[in-house]
Design an enzyme around this catalytic site. Structure first.
Site, PDB file in Angstrom:
ATOM      1  N   ARG A  54       0.941  -1.655   0.281  1.00  9.90           N
ATOM      2  CA  ARG A  54       0.076   0.405  -0.529  1.00  9.90           C
ATOM      3  C   ARG A  54       0.855   0.918  -0.146  1.00  9.90           C
ATOM      4  O   ARG A  54       1.988   1.168  -0.063  1.00  9.90           O
ATOM      5  CB  ARG A  54      -1.237  -0.365   0.747  1.00  9.90           C
ATOM      6  N   GLU A  65      -3.704   5.628   4.299  1.00 11.50           N
ATOM      7  CA  GLU A  65      -3.286   4.695   3.063  1.00 11.50           C
ATOM      8  C   GLU A  65      -4.199   4.421   1.701  1.00 11.50           C
ATOM      9  O   GLU A  65      -5.427   5.176   2.000  1.00 11.50           O
ATOM     10  CB  GLU A  65      -2.838   3.551   3.537  1.00 11.50           C
ATOM     11  N   ARG A 121     -14.615  -7.540   6.807  1.00 11.00           N
ATOM     12  CA  ARG A 121     -13.182  -8.191   6.694  1.00 11.00           C
ATOM     13  C   ARG A 121     -12.204  -8.954   7.004  1.00 11.00           C
ATOM     14  O   ARG A 121     -11.023  -9.095   6.852  1.00 11.00           O
ATOM     15  CB  ARG A 121     -13.265  -7.480   5.001  1.00 11.00           C
ATOM     16  N   ALA A 148     -12.953  -1.363  18.635  1.00 14.48           N
ATOM     17  CA  ALA A 148     -13.661  -1.387  18.114  1.00 14.48           C
ATOM     18  C   ALA A 148     -13.877  -2.825  16.865  1.00 14.48           C
ATOM     19  O   ALA A 148     -14.806  -3.200  16.459  1.00 14.48           O
ATOM     20  CB  ALA A 148     -13.713  -0.250  16.806  1.00 14.48           C
ATOM     21  N   GLN A 149     -12.817  -3.624  16.529  1.00 12.65           N
ATOM     22  CA  GLN A 149     -12.409  -4.416  15.775  1.00 12.65           C
ATOM     23  C   GLN A 149     -13.236  -6.241  16.680  1.00 12.65           C
ATOM     24  O   GLN A 149     -13.042  -6.878  16.525  1.00 12.65           O
ATOM     25  CB  GLN A 149     -10.899  -4.838  15.432  1.00 12.65           C
ATOM     26  N   GLY A 234      -3.514  -6.483  15.520  1.00  9.62           N
ATOM     27  CA  GLY A 234      -2.983  -5.069  15.131  1.00  9.62           C
ATOM     28  C   GLY A 234      -1.437  -4.425  15.104  1.00  9.62           C
ATOM     29  O   GLY A 234      -1.635  -2.813  14.851  1.00  9.62           O
ATOM     30  N   ASP A 236      -0.006  -3.051  12.640  1.00 10.18           N
ATOM     31  CA  ASP A 236      -0.143  -3.034  10.822  1.00 10.18           C
ATOM     32  C   ASP A 236       1.062  -2.067  10.310  1.00 10.18           C
ATOM     33  O   ASP A 236      -0.042  -1.034   9.164  1.00 10.18           O
ATOM     34  CB  ASP A 236      -1.365  -3.039  10.849  1.00 10.18           C
ATOM     35  N   SER A 301      -1.438 -10.655  10.822  1.00 13.43           N
ATOM     36  CA  SER A 301      -2.181 -10.020   9.324  1.00 13.43           C
ATOM     37  C   SER A 301      -1.747  -8.251   9.185  1.00 13.43           C
ATOM     38  O   SER A 301      -1.776  -7.943  11.223  1.00 13.43           O
ATOM     39  CB  SER A 301      -3.713 -10.500   9.897  1.00 13.43           C
ATOM     40  N   VAL A 302      -1.375  -7.959   8.502  1.00 10.79           N
ATOM     41  CA  VAL A 302      -1.301  -6.744   8.256  1.00 10.79           C
ATOM     42  C   VAL A 302      -2.835  -5.858   7.498  1.00 10.79           C
ATOM     43  O   VAL A 302      -2.902  -4.644   7.975  1.00 10.79           O
ATOM     44  CB  VAL A 302      -0.176  -5.648   8.145  1.00 10.79           C
TER      45      VAL A 302
END
Lengths: 349, 349
Positions: A54, A65, A121, A148-149, A234, A236, A301-302
């Site tokens: 990105r 981004e 997602r 929030a996630q 987290g 990322d 995971s990013v």
């Protein structure tokens, strides 16, 4: 009479209001399951995608981004910000919107809010990866970071992996209270923990999801036992990690797109040639996922552009049936495409 | 009651219809003059900008690009496609939209159509550059390529440089007829030419603006006399140029952002270290523009992100006074920023 815009000029737009209608009509967990299917389908055809890390604009306060990708037929990108200080000011840490366009004409075909959709997602991706990597028979997940996630992760893991036992911890206990309230009566056993150490007790899966933009050590080496799957979402950004380096050295590490994860993920703490396995290789059977019950697996995971692309594809496929969108007059489309000037003049009426 | 979105959730959106209202209320030429001022102001503070070559997704049919930039306070980007084959299919070759956001929070503050606006900013940039580079007392411009950009170029050069004599040529003579009709009765002397060679006769400025996505030779060396300023705007992709290489070797070449122009501009035909002068240096007095009456100056323009940023800034500054926008519910903004899930649940009503 002022000419009306043609159909080509119109781009379906899913506002936040319409996205919430869509989510509530389909159901949060059901929609994440649907999105997970699209994400997995797109990971399985990974070589077809035009992939690039990105494009980030960093500032003291955060990052903005752009995340583009294309499968040769459809192009998509997401705009997303990450501003850890936003929450204290009453703003969202992460907001986003995204777009799909036709590659052959370059014309947009969907504009959508993606603040809500990114939450869906991200959780769908985590659960989809965990399905391939977590130990068989996992029932309990520790969730460190209850922002929030958190609820989305919880419901995706419940729906897709059958995880019904959650052990929650946040440095701010009111965040945990919020999650306990939101997830009450949904078939989950919820335990509020007073430390990360307490949260990981008995958990086969550990999800870390904190928002600090810095090197933090949410998990230390002694907290991670054999056989655990770590879902680290987290960390990322460059300079933002959650796990102690020693955990990484004991884990088999799975990533989305190495050129991006090497910069942004937990593995930024390791040498540039430290071995990692690409998730798409596991999903297509080219590489092994979990090999043994004692292995520690880490999904570093990013968030990658194809996941947003998949989520946008999913949303687009629901539009016709649900009608939860409006048309935006976003593309100038003169009768004679060379006569843009004439179109502007004629709009005078 | 379903909670209504907060003010923070709303992003002002300028549709094509509202953009045309804005243009017609201000006047095409006046608006380009206004935008040129914003573009020049931003070129003068060039070192403040975060600059990066655009991120392009190329396909057989064309290209889709994202063009981000930031001045540290405001972030902007444009989505733009370029599909030369579109015109024959009844689509625009170039369509675009853009966004401004606050760097400190990452929240969008403007979404705007940019198909019309890109036409305005491209012409404004050309005229602004020509003001610094064209020979004194220029009255006549040759325009080769009479497509969607042509009238905007003509009116920007009339307004900003006082060019009243236009010599028009297009490989498709109906395109020239369109321009002749659109520009009638605006104080311009218009001459329809039957070849590019005829068009350049007596012109002090030559604008080339064709859309082929290939190496073309719109101008050959013998067509360019001493003292001419060339405004080359059609060559803007790898593999797409308009001028014969020999013209470049006789010209002093001025560019927007060298890392992008070396890839996309006319100078892609030259060695990577061929000297070029950056436009911002001329505008701030760090470098000389035109040095003599006999010099050939070439503005090898490919379009740069700051120009879109400037144009979006201009549009934003007109919104309050004109009211030509609508608010889009684009940003999820829960009362408690950590409670995105609760917001979605409460929307059930």
């Amino acid at each position: 009479m002022i000419p009306q815009p043609s159909k080509l000029a119109m781009v379906p737009f899913v506002s936040v209001e319409n996205m919430m209608k869509l989510v509530n009509e389909i159901g949060v967990a059901e929609m994440m399951q649907g999105i997970a299917t699209y994400i997995e389908d797109d990971f399985r055809r990974w070589p077809e995608f035009d992939k690039t890390p990105r494009v980030a604009a960093h500032s003291e306060e955060g990052v903005i981004e752009l995340m583009p990708t294309s499968d040769g037929e459809t192009y998509g990108f997401k705009y997303v910000n990450g501003h850890p200080a936003n929450m204290a000011r009453g703003f969202q840490t992460v907001t986003a919107f995204g777009l799909l366009a036709r590659v052959d004409t370059g014309y947009p075909i969907l504009l959508s809010e993606m603040t809500v959709l990114t939450a869906l997602r991200t959780a769908a991706t985590s659960a989809m990866a965990a399905k391939a990597l977590a130990p068989d028979g996992a029932t309990t997940m520790a969730m460190i970071g209850n922002g929030a996630q958190c609820e989305f992760q919880a419901l995706a893991f419940q729906k897709i992996l059958g995880i019904n036992d959650l052990r929650l911890y946040d440095i701010d206990s009111s965040a945990t209270d919020k999650v306990m309230k939101n997830l009450a009566n949904l078939g989950l056993t919820l335990t509020k923990c007073s430390s990360a150490e307490e949260a990981v007790q008995g958990a086969q899966i550990i999800t870390t999801c904190t928002a600090d933009k810095q090197y933090a050590t949410i998990l230390t080496d002694n907290m991670v036992g054999a056989g655990v799957h770590i879902n680290a979402i987290g960390g990322d950004c460059p300079g933002k990690t959650e796990l102690h380096r020693d955990i990484l050295l004991r884990s088999d590490i799975f990533v989305e797109f190495p050129p991006q994860t090497r910069i942004e993920g937990e593995v930024q703490q390791l040498d540039a040639d430290h071995p990692v396995t690409e998730l798409w290789e596991v999903l297509t059977g080219r590489a092994e996922g979990r090999k043994s019950a004692k292995q520690i697996t880490l999904f570093d995971s990013v968030g990658f552009a194809t996941e947003d692309f998949s989520a946008l594809r999913y949303v687009r496929d629901q539009l016709e049936a649900t009608g939860h969108y409006q048309n935006l007059d976003m593309i100038a489309d003169p009768d004679d495409p060379r006569d843009l000037f004439g179109m502007v003049q004629r709009a005078k009426g």
